[in-house]
Motif scaffolding. Structure first.
Motif, PDB file in Angstrom:
ATOM      1  N   ALA A  41     -46.592  85.260 -46.361  1.00 43.55           N
ATOM      2  CA  ALA A  41     -47.331  86.259 -45.587  1.00 43.55           C
ATOM      3  C   ALA A  41     -48.825  86.013 -45.774  1.00 43.55           C
ATOM      4  N   THR A  42     -49.567  86.081 -44.658  1.00 44.86           N
ATOM      5  CA  THR A  42     -50.987  85.773 -44.745  1.00 44.86           C
ATOM      6  C   THR A  42     -51.840  87.027 -44.911  1.00 44.86           C
ATOM      7  N   HIS A  43     -51.268  88.182 -44.591  1.00 46.46           N
ATOM      8  CA  HIS A  43     -52.049  89.411 -44.641  1.00 46.46           C
ATOM      9  C   HIS A  43     -51.267  90.513 -45.352  1.00 46.46           C
ATOM     10  N   ASP A  44     -52.004  91.519 -45.789  1.00 47.79           N
ATOM     11  CA  ASP A  44     -51.379  92.723 -46.311  1.00 47.79           C
ATOM     12  C   ASP A  44     -50.691  93.421 -45.131  1.00 47.79           C
ATOM     13  N   LEU A  45     -49.472  93.960 -45.398  1.00 46.62           N
ATOM     14  CA  LEU A  45     -48.690  94.550 -44.309  1.00 46.62           C
ATOM     15  C   LEU A  45     -49.377  95.738 -43.667  1.00 46.62           C
ATOM     16  N   THR A  46     -50.125  96.480 -44.458  1.00 46.15           N
ATOM     17  CA  THR A  46     -50.689  97.726 -43.948  1.00 46.15           C
ATOM     18  C   THR A  46     -52.142  97.577 -43.538  1.00 46.15           C
ATOM     19  N   GLN A  47     -52.659  96.368 -43.725  1.00 44.93           N
ATOM     20  CA  GLN A  47     -54.074  96.155 -43.429  1.00 44.93           C
ATOM     21  C   GLN A  47     -54.322  96.252 -41.922  1.00 44.93           C
ATOM     22  N   MET A  48     -55.025  97.335 -41.528  1.00 46.03           N
ATOM     23  CA  MET A  48     -55.257  97.541 -40.094  1.00 46.03           C
ATOM     24  C   MET A  48     -56.615  96.993 -39.698  1.00 46.03           C
ATOM     25  N   THR A  65     -51.603  90.110 -33.485  1.00 49.37           N
ATOM     26  CA  THR A  65     -51.593  91.392 -34.196  1.00 49.37           C
ATOM     27  C   THR A  65     -50.887  92.452 -33.356  1.00 49.37           C
ATOM     28  N   ASP A  66     -50.503  93.562 -34.001  1.00 57.02           N
ATOM     29  CA  ASP A  66     -49.799  94.631 -33.288  1.00 57.02           C
ATOM     30  C   ASP A  66     -50.764  95.730 -32.839  1.00 57.02           C
ATOM     31  N   LEU A  72     -48.860  90.256 -37.261  1.00 53.84           N
ATOM     32  CA  LEU A  72     -47.436  90.265 -36.885  1.00 53.84           C
ATOM     33  C   LEU A  72     -46.612  89.255 -37.688  1.00 53.84           C
ATOM     34  N   TRP A  73     -47.173  88.095 -37.967  1.00 49.79           N
ATOM     35  CA  TRP A  73     -46.445  87.084 -38.742  1.00 49.79           C
ATOM     36  C   TRP A  73     -46.013  87.672 -40.086  1.00 49.79           C
ATOM     37  N   SER A  74     -46.951  88.317 -40.784  1.00 47.17           N
ATOM     38  CA  SER A  74     -46.620  88.868 -42.098  1.00 47.17           C
ATOM     39  C   SER A  74     -45.567  89.966 -41.971  1.00 47.17           C
ATOM     40  N   ARG A  75     -45.702  90.795 -40.926  1.00 45.57           N
ATOM     41  CA  ARG A  75     -44.739  91.886 -40.765  1.00 45.57           C
ATOM     42  C   ARG A  75     -43.346  91.351 -40.417  1.00 45.57           C
ATOM     43  N   LEU A  76     -43.304  90.301 -39.601  1.00 52.08           N
ATOM     44  CA  LEU A  76     -42.003  89.735 -39.238  1.00 52.08           C
ATOM     45  C   LEU A  76     -41.329  89.083 -40.444  1.00 52.08           C
ATOM     46  N   VAL A  77     -42.140  88.420 -41.277  1.00 51.84           N
ATOM     47  CA  VAL A  77     -41.580  87.764 -42.455  1.00 51.84           C
ATOM     48  C   VAL A  77     -40.990  88.807 -43.408  1.00 51.84           C
ATOM     49  N   TYR A  78     -41.711  89.903 -43.586  1.00 50.90           N
ATOM     50  CA  TYR A  78     -41.160  90.972 -44.432  1.00 50.90           C
ATOM     51  C   TYR A  78     -39.990  91.675 -43.739  1.00 50.90           C
ATOM     52  N   GLY A  79     -40.072  91.763 -42.406  1.00 50.27           N
ATOM     53  CA  GLY A  79     -38.967  92.348 -41.652  1.00 50.27           C
ATOM     54  C   GLY A  79     -37.672  91.556 -41.850  1.00 50.27           C
TER      55      GLY A  79
END
Lengths: 286, 326
Positions: A41-48, A65-66, A72-79
């Motif tokens: 993951a390249t970013h913090d999940l909650t970092q807006m 981004t969403d 989105l990449w980081s969120r999908l990987v955690y998803g």
């Protein structure tokens, strides 16, 4: 016919041989990404980043981004972690329950078989998604309840397949020899019959993982999966539809993640079927 | 044949009872007191007590199950908590739209699936075969809600050819109107159902095409096909008439199963395309935790499914003597 057996049945040769390879590659990649999510993951999940919402893929954000400017990449990987772990729990439990039911029904036959198979039929009598939804509706969302609802609709398949393999294995010489030697029923079931049923069970489990992912995402999509802030694929897909006219990317890429993962498990399952279960192959099941 | 029909019908009774019992059992899964859960946070002890009485929760479970079955036999599925109307009426009002969607999707998937399967089987090992089976693999792996969104994006948002949401007149009525010289509503209905039905159909079409392909390959290697060819019958006639008729037998039983999948999938498709059927009703019932309504919907879905499986079994026996003589 001059054509070889392998050519006559199953997928066309190009795809069939590739099935196992591509499936294994896809599955391994996705499982790897999920396991090493904190590293990839390249970013913090909650970092807006509200100034950078709905950006397309870029060097800073691999998949864009969403709606909150989250990566989105980081969120999908955690998803992937969520989808895979729920599916794995559900498939393991289904396979265990279904296998035991199938072994017992097939081995003992008679009224035991009758009762167990009628119960199986009843659960098969519900359209799966309807039952899944009803259970989650009644019990409430959450990891355990989602997994449980998937088990309720999935174990039947294992029960039916293991029962039929048990029925045929029961008549084999080596099983009858074990019986004649006075081996106990559990010993025969778990030491003689079960090892020979593992092929079909593995195939079912691989295909089942794909199905479980589709259902888990469907639940999240409808708003009955894990609640936010859990980065489920279904949630991203569903939330993205609010902006679908102008910014469809968020939904498209979340759905693509689901499809690629399911495709991986399906290809793997088809490939495994060819390798592990030649009997089914000769009957030419699609 | 008569003996088979009677035996199959008798089997339906315990099946239906089992389905009703599981549906009833859903209520037992509620964590805590159902009455308290249903009434939510502002519940008073008196309110809870009176709802418990109304729901019959103070009786032992077998009495409640018996009562539930007795009511069902009279067509009474209870009352919806939020809509204050009989569950059976609410469901009947929505059933038509869902059945219409599922039937159209089923027809589409059978047509597409059989066509692809046969073409792939004839061109076995070739490019067309590979393309058809790749399509099938993608169709099986694609979540219906994603496909629905992609279709909506392409045909409604980008191209603007079809409406994105809603339903026209019921198809049957629109047909009637078209027959007496007013085709506009029929066109309206067809454009509205196209996208939801297609997105629902594709997954089943994929499953059916794979099945038809393998079944067709088996049949095409049988002696009677060789005989037909040897007699000099045109190749196309051999494939579509002699081959397909026999290859479709195993497919018939799967079509029944697919209908169950289509009913379930309809929940997702209806949500996306705002199709006013049982699926949409399911989602709202679940969001409101309207238990009698949820039970009624689950039961309706399961009973339709069971009846279709029954019909398919009987049809199968009628077509294939080996089944009924076994």
């Amino acid at each position: 016919m001059k054509k070889s057996l392998a050519r006559r049945i199953g997928l066309p040769p190009v795809l069939r041989n590739a099935s196992l390879l591509i499936g294994a590659a896809l599955t391994l990649t996705i499982v790897g990404l999920a396991v090493f999510a904190p590293l990839v993951a390249t970013h913090d999940l909650t970092q807006m980043d509200m100034t950078n919402r709905f950006s397309g893929p870029s060097a800073a954000h691999l998949l864009g981004t969403d709606n909150f400017g989250r990566d989105l990449w980081s969120r999908l990987v955690y998803g992937a972690r969520i989808s895979l772990s729920i599916s794995l729990i559900a498939v393991t439990a289904s396979a265990l329950i279904g296998t035991v039911v199938g072994l017992v029904a097939g081995y003992f036959g008679g009224w035991v078989d009758m009762v167990l198979m009628r119960i199986t039929d009843i659960f098969l009598g519900f359209p799966p998604l309807v039952l899944v939804l009803a259970i989650v509706a009644v019990m409430g969302p959450g990891l355990f309840n989602v997994a449980l609802s998937l088990v309720v609709v999935s174990w039947t398949e294992y029960a039916r397949v293991v029962r039929s393999t048990t029925l045929s294995l029961r008549e084999r010489n080596y099983v009858q020899a074990a019986q004649a030697l006075g081996a106990s029923s559990p010993r025969i079931l778990f030491r003689e019959i079960l090892p020979n049923s593992l092929g079909p069970i593995t195939v079912l489990a691989s295909l089942g993982l794909g199905t479980a992912i589709i259902w888990e995402s469907a639940l999240s999509f409808l708003g009955f999966g894990l609640p936010p802030p859990a980065p489920t694929w279904g949630w991203s897909l569903s939330y993205g539809t609010r902006f679908i006219r102008d910014e469809p990317w968020m939904s498209i890429i979340s759905g693509a993640a689901i499809m690629v993962t399911v495709l991986g498990f399906n290809l793997l399952g088809d490939g495994l079927r060819d390798v592990l279960d030649p009997r089914r192959l000769t009957r030419g099941k699609g | 044949m008569a003996a088979y029909i009677i035996r199959r019908l008798l089997l339906f009774v315990p099946m239906a009872l089992g389905i009703v019992t599981v549906t009833f059992g859903l209520l037992l899964l509620i964590p805590g007191d159902p009455a308290a859960v249903l009434l939510g946070q502002e519940a008073t002890p008196e309110g809870i007590a009176s709802l418990r009485r109304a729901l019959g929760l103070d009786d032992p479970w077998y009495l409640r199950l018996g009562g539930y079955i007795a009511n069902l036999l009279q067509g009474d599925m209870g009352r919806s908590i939020f809509q204050n109307a009989p569950v059976s009426e609410i469901i009947l009002g929505r059933l038509g739209a869902t059945v219409e969607l599922a039937v159209v999707a089923l027809l589409m998937s059978v047509a597409l699936g059989v066509f692809l399967g046969v073409v792939a089987a004839i061109r076995q090992g070739g490019v067309i075969d590979a393309a058809a089976m790749l399509f099938a693999q993608l169709g099986i792996s694609m979540p219906v809600y994603w496909l629905a969104l992609l279709l909506m994006l392409a045909f409604a948002v980008q191209l603007g050819w079809l409406p994105a949401i809603g339903r026209g007149e019921p198809l049957v009525e629109a047909f009637g109107l078209a027959l007496i010289g007013n085709p506009a509503p029929l066109w309206e209905s067809l454009t509205h159902i196209a996208l939801p039905a297609l997105s629902l159909a594709l997954n089943s079409a994929a499953v059916i095409s794979r099945l038809v392909r393998t079944s067709m390959l088996e049949v095409l290697n049988e002696d009677f096909i060789r005989t037909a060819r040897a007699k000099g019958i045109r190749s196309r006639a051999v494939v579509w008439k002699h081959g397909l008729r026999n290859a479709l037998l195993p497919v018939l039983s799967v079509i029944g199963l697919r209908f169950g999948a289509l009913l379930g999938g309809a929940i997702l498709t209806e949500t996306i395309f705002a199709w006013p059927g049982l699926g949409q009703l399911t989602i709202s019932a679940i969001s409101q935790r309207d238990l009698p309504l949820i039970q009624g919907i689950v039961l309706t879905f399961a009973m339709i499914y069971a009846l279709i499986t029954l019909t398919v079994d009987l049809l199968y026996a009628a077509v294939d003597p080996r089944i009924r003589l076994k």
